[in-house]
Motif scaffolding. Structure first.
Motif, mmCIF file in Angstrom:
data_model
loop_
_atom_site.group_PDB
_atom_site.id
_atom_site.type_symbol
_atom_site.label_atom_id
_atom_site.label_comp_id
_atom_site.label_asym_id
_atom_site.label_seq_id
_atom_site.Cartn_x
_atom_site.Cartn_y
_atom_site.Cartn_z
ATOM 1 N N HIS A 115 87.309 20.965 56.279
ATOM 2 C CA HIS A 115 87.425 21.651 54.569
ATOM 3 C C HIS A 115 86.919 20.478 53.648
ATOM 4 O O HIS A 115 88.334 19.685 53.013
ATOM 5 N N PRO A 116 86.341 20.939 53.027
ATOM 6 C CA PRO A 116 85.717 20.267 51.339
ATOM 7 C C PRO A 116 86.834 20.050 50.502
ATOM 8 O O PRO A 116 87.333 20.658 50.094
ATOM 9 N N ASP A 117 87.380 19.222 50.369
ATOM 10 C CA ASP A 117 87.610 18.918 48.527
ATOM 11 C C ASP A 117 86.891 19.104 47.294
ATOM 12 O O ASP A 117 87.016 19.332 46.444
ATOM 13 N N VAL A 118 85.231 18.794 47.751
ATOM 14 C CA VAL A 118 84.180 18.463 46.877
ATOM 15 C C VAL A 118 82.718 19.414 47.497
ATOM 16 O O VAL A 118 83.138 18.697 48.780
ATOM 17 N N MET A 119 82.280 20.534 46.915
ATOM 18 C CA MET A 119 81.580 20.561 47.324
ATOM 19 C C MET A 119 80.784 20.683 46.534
ATOM 20 O O MET A 119 79.880 20.660 45.078
ATOM 21 N N LEU A 120 79.415 19.938 46.623
ATOM 22 C CA LEU A 120 77.812 19.803 46.232
ATOM 23 C C LEU A 120 77.296 20.600 46.224
ATOM 24 O O LEU A 120 76.675 20.536 47.629
ATOM 25 N N LYS A 151 93.592 25.458 48.637
ATOM 26 C CA LYS A 151 93.559 24.073 47.338
ATOM 27 C C LYS A 151 92.149 24.487 46.712
ATOM 28 O O LYS A 151 91.553 25.300 46.961
ATOM 29 N N HIS A 152 92.167 23.801 45.191
ATOM 30 C CA HIS A 152 91.180 23.419 44.251
ATOM 31 C C HIS A 152 90.219 22.628 45.428
ATOM 32 O O HIS A 152 90.479 21.307 45.928
#
Length: 192
Positions: A115-120, A151-152
């Motif tokens: 589950h990504p924290d950042v999505m490019l 989550k954010h």
């Protein structure tokens, strides 16, 4: 009275500008963006999802390698079905990719789901408010809405400066980005 351009018209204009860039311009832009890096702290073990570029999209690989060097774990999206959230699987630059259902390279189903924290994210066009136009299927909007229930997730559009447009007609389901990174500038939309 002159009507504002539709999303389809804005998409076509922006994609034509993106397609007109030479291979050298694309490579130089990807390196310039990577050299500048992320506009936020990369914590050890943070999961950053990128994408396998298709058509004339900006290649996120140089930036992803830089973020991995700072301790990020990398992932790529996998398409399930229209109207469903993307799935993200662990990935490293030496991993082989396979073609997914839409012909887009993605990690093996054997790779760990994360589950990504950042999505490019790739895009066709963006405006100064952080609205983006993709290819029209809504995968990223749906995925942001789904993941942000738990989550954010920081949304970062990667684009060439030529893809900026004056205004995008945003709908209620359109999820604005936190940042857009181009070869020339970092746009921060968090306070918009």
């Amino acid at each position: 009275m002159h009507a504002s351009p539709s999303k389809a018209e804005l998409r076509a204009l922006a994609l034509a500008k993106r397609d007109a860039l030479s291979d050298e311009q694309r490579a130089t832009a990807a390196e310039a963006l990577a050299k500048r890096g992320a506009p936020f702290e990369i914590a050890q073990g943070m999961i950053v999802s990128g994408y396998a570029p298709i058509r004339s999209e900006l290649d996120p690989a140089p930036l992803m390698k830089k973020l991995a060097d700072k301790g990020a774990r990398l992932a790529l999206p996998c398409i399930n079905a229209r109207g469903q959230s993307l799935t993200f699987r662990s990935w490293s630059p030496q991993d082989r990719l396979m073609l997914g259902p839409l012909g887009i390279p993605e990690p093996s189903p054997a790779a760990a789901e994360v589950h990504p924290d950042v999505m490019l994210v790739p895009l066709a066009a963006f405006d100064k408010l952080g609205h983006r136009i993709g290819y029209g299927a809504g995968y990223y909007d749906y995925t942001f809405a789904h993941l942000r229930k738990a989550k954010h997730v920081i949304g970062v559009g990667l684009a060439f400066a030529a893809q900026e447009t004056k205004a995008i007609p945003a709908l209620s389901h359109d999820v604005p980005l936190d940042y857009v990174l181009t070869e020339r500038k970092t746009f921060d939309f968090r306070s918009s």
